[in-house]
Design a protein around this motif. Structure first.
Motif, PDB file in Angstrom:
ATOM      1  N   VAL A 198       0.833  -1.201   0.000  1.00 45.53           N
ATOM      2  CA  VAL A 198       0.000   0.000   0.000  1.00 45.53           C
ATOM      3  C   VAL A 198       0.871   1.256   0.000  1.00 45.53           C
ATOM      4  O   VAL A 198       0.617   2.210  -0.743  1.00 45.53           O
ATOM      5  CB  VAL A 198      -0.974  -0.008   1.199  1.00 45.53           C
ATOM      6  CG1 VAL A 198      -1.643   1.336   1.376  1.00 45.53           C
ATOM      7  CG2 VAL A 198      -2.005  -1.099   1.030  1.00 45.53           C
ATOM      8  N   VAL A 199       1.907   1.273   0.817  1.00 50.14           N
ATOM      9  CA  VAL A 199       2.798   2.435   0.885  1.00 50.14           C
ATOM     10  C   VAL A 199       3.525   2.631  -0.444  1.00 50.14           C
ATOM     11  O   VAL A 199       3.628   3.761  -0.939  1.00 50.14           O
ATOM     12  CB  VAL A 199       3.798   2.287   2.056  1.00 50.14           C
ATOM     13  CG1 VAL A 199       4.897   3.321   1.987  1.00 50.14           C
ATOM     14  CG2 VAL A 199       3.069   2.370   3.378  1.00 50.14           C
ATOM     15  N   VAL A 200       4.011   1.564  -1.042  1.00 49.07           N
ATOM     16  CA  VAL A 200       4.694   1.669  -2.336  1.00 49.07           C
ATOM     17  C   VAL A 200       3.736   2.174  -3.404  1.00 49.07           C
ATOM     18  O   VAL A 200       4.091   3.053  -4.201  1.00 49.07           O
ATOM     19  CB  VAL A 200       5.323   0.315  -2.738  1.00 49.07           C
ATOM     20  CG1 VAL A 200       5.767   0.327  -4.189  1.00 49.07           C
ATOM     21  CG2 VAL A 200       6.489  -0.013  -1.822  1.00 49.07           C
ATOM     22  N   ALA A 201       2.519   1.665  -3.429  1.00 49.34           N
ATOM     23  CA  ALA A 201       1.536   2.136  -4.405  1.00 49.34           C
ATOM     24  C   ALA A 201       1.226   3.615  -4.191  1.00 49.34           C
ATOM     25  O   ALA A 201       1.095   4.374  -5.154  1.00 49.34           O
ATOM     26  CB  ALA A 201       0.262   1.313  -4.310  1.00 49.34           C
ATOM     27  N   PHE A 202       1.125   4.039  -2.933  1.00 46.73           N
ATOM     28  CA  PHE A 202       0.878   5.444  -2.639  1.00 46.73           C
ATOM     29  C   PHE A 202       2.034   6.315  -3.122  1.00 46.73           C
ATOM     30  O   PHE A 202       1.824   7.373  -3.712  1.00 46.73           O
ATOM     31  CB  PHE A 202       0.660   5.637  -1.134  1.00 46.73           C
ATOM     32  CG  PHE A 202       0.466   7.063  -0.743  1.00 46.73           C
ATOM     33  CD1 PHE A 202      -0.737   7.707  -0.988  1.00 46.73           C
ATOM     34  CD2 PHE A 202       1.488   7.767  -0.130  1.00 46.73           C
ATOM     35  CE1 PHE A 202      -0.914   9.021  -0.635  1.00 46.73           C
ATOM     36  CE2 PHE A 202       1.319   9.086   0.229  1.00 46.73           C
ATOM     37  CZ  PHE A 202       0.116   9.720  -0.026  1.00 46.73           C
ATOM     38  N   LEU A 203       3.270   5.880  -2.865  1.00 46.93           N
ATOM     39  CA  LEU A 203       4.435   6.654  -3.298  1.00 46.93           C
ATOM     40  C   LEU A 203       4.527   6.746  -4.813  1.00 46.93           C
ATOM     41  O   LEU A 203       4.859   7.800  -5.357  1.00 46.93           O
ATOM     42  CB  LEU A 203       5.714   6.052  -2.718  1.00 46.93           C
ATOM     43  CG  LEU A 203       5.883   6.195  -1.206  1.00 46.93           C
ATOM     44  CD1 LEU A 203       7.129   5.440  -0.747  1.00 46.93           C
ATOM     45  CD2 LEU A 203       5.944   7.653  -0.808  1.00 46.93           C
ATOM     46  N   VAL A 204       4.229   5.664  -5.501  1.00 43.09           N
ATOM     47  CA  VAL A 204       4.253   5.690  -6.965  1.00 43.09           C
ATOM     48  C   VAL A 204       3.187   6.644  -7.482  1.00 43.09           C
ATOM     49  O   VAL A 204       3.442   7.446  -8.386  1.00 43.09           O
ATOM     50  CB  VAL A 204       4.043   4.258  -7.530  1.00 43.09           C
ATOM     51  CG1 VAL A 204       3.755   4.303  -9.020  1.00 43.09           C
ATOM     52  CG2 VAL A 204       5.263   3.401  -7.241  1.00 43.09           C
ATOM     53  N   GLU A 205       2.011   6.598  -6.916  1.00 42.98           N
ATOM     54  CA  GLU A 205       0.930   7.491  -7.333  1.00 42.98           C
ATOM     55  C   GLU A 205       1.291   8.948  -7.034  1.00 42.98           C
ATOM     56  O   GLU A 205       1.039   9.835  -7.848  1.00 42.98           O
ATOM     57  CB  GLU A 205      -0.365   7.121  -6.620  1.00 42.98           C
ATOM     58  CG  GLU A 205      -1.560   7.914  -7.055  1.00 42.98           C
ATOM     59  CD  GLU A 205      -1.999   7.611  -8.473  1.00 42.98           C
ATOM     60  OE1 GLU A 205      -2.600   8.494  -9.101  1.00 42.98           O
ATOM     61  OE2 GLU A 205      -1.740   6.484  -8.952  1.00 42.98           O
ATOM     62  N   PHE A 206       1.870   9.209  -5.883  1.00 46.33           N
ATOM     63  CA  PHE A 206       2.250  10.560  -5.498  1.00 46.33           C
ATOM     64  C   PHE A 206       3.319  11.118  -6.428  1.00 46.33           C
ATOM     65  O   PHE A 206       3.262  12.278  -6.830  1.00 46.33           O
ATOM     66  CB  PHE A 206       2.743  10.572  -4.044  1.00 46.33           C
ATOM     67  CG  PHE A 206       3.103  11.942  -3.551  1.00 46.33           C
ATOM     68  CD1 PHE A 206       2.115  12.875  -3.292  1.00 46.33           C
ATOM     69  CD2 PHE A 206       4.441  12.291  -3.349  1.00 46.33           C
ATOM     70  CE1 PHE A 206       2.454  14.140  -2.850  1.00 46.33           C
ATOM     71  CE2 PHE A 206       4.769  13.535  -2.893  1.00 46.33           C
ATOM     72  CZ  PHE A 206       3.776  14.470  -2.649  1.00 46.33           C
ATOM     73  N   ARG A 207       4.301  10.306  -6.806  1.00 42.33           N
ATOM     74  CA  ARG A 207       5.348  10.753  -7.711  1.00 42.33           C
ATOM     75  C   ARG A 207       4.804  11.058  -9.105  1.00 42.33           C
ATOM     76  O   ARG A 207       5.270  11.965  -9.767  1.00 42.33           O
ATOM     77  CB  ARG A 207       6.462   9.716  -7.815  1.00 42.33           C
ATOM     78  CG  ARG A 207       7.360   9.702  -6.623  1.00 42.33           C
ATOM     79  CD  ARG A 207       8.555   8.842  -6.856  1.00 42.33           C
ATOM     80  NE  ARG A 207       9.431   8.894  -5.708  1.00 42.33           N
ATOM     81  CZ  ARG A 207      10.585   8.303  -5.634  1.00 42.33           C
ATOM     82  NH1 ARG A 207      11.010   7.569  -6.650  1.00 42.33           N
ATOM     83  NH2 ARG A 207      11.329   8.408  -4.557  1.00 42.33           N
TER      84      ARG A 207
END
Length: 63
Positions: free
Chosen positions: A49-58
């Motif tokens: 979930v955190v990795v998906a959030f970071l990818v989306e944020f970037r």
């Protein structure tokens, strides 16, 4: 995970899913393996979930 326990238990047949394995271990005797596996599943899911959030944020920042 637990909301689908009965469906998974009914449809798994002779195979063991994570949910049915954890439930079986909890009913046969509580061992330290059960919380370790549950924690592992939780933290791996949290990491995804955190990795998906970071990818989306970037993507939002760069786009």
């Amino acid at each position: 995970m637990w909301n689908n326990y009965y469906i998974g238990s009914y449809l798994s047949g002779a195979q063991s899913t994570n949910t049915t394995w954890i439930h079986g271990r909890m009913t046969q005797g509580f061992t330290p393996v059960v919380p370790a596996v549950a924690s592992l599943i939780f933290y791996v899911s949290l990491l995804f979930v955190v990795v998906a959030f970071l990818v989306e944020f970037r993507e939002e920042v760069s786009g």
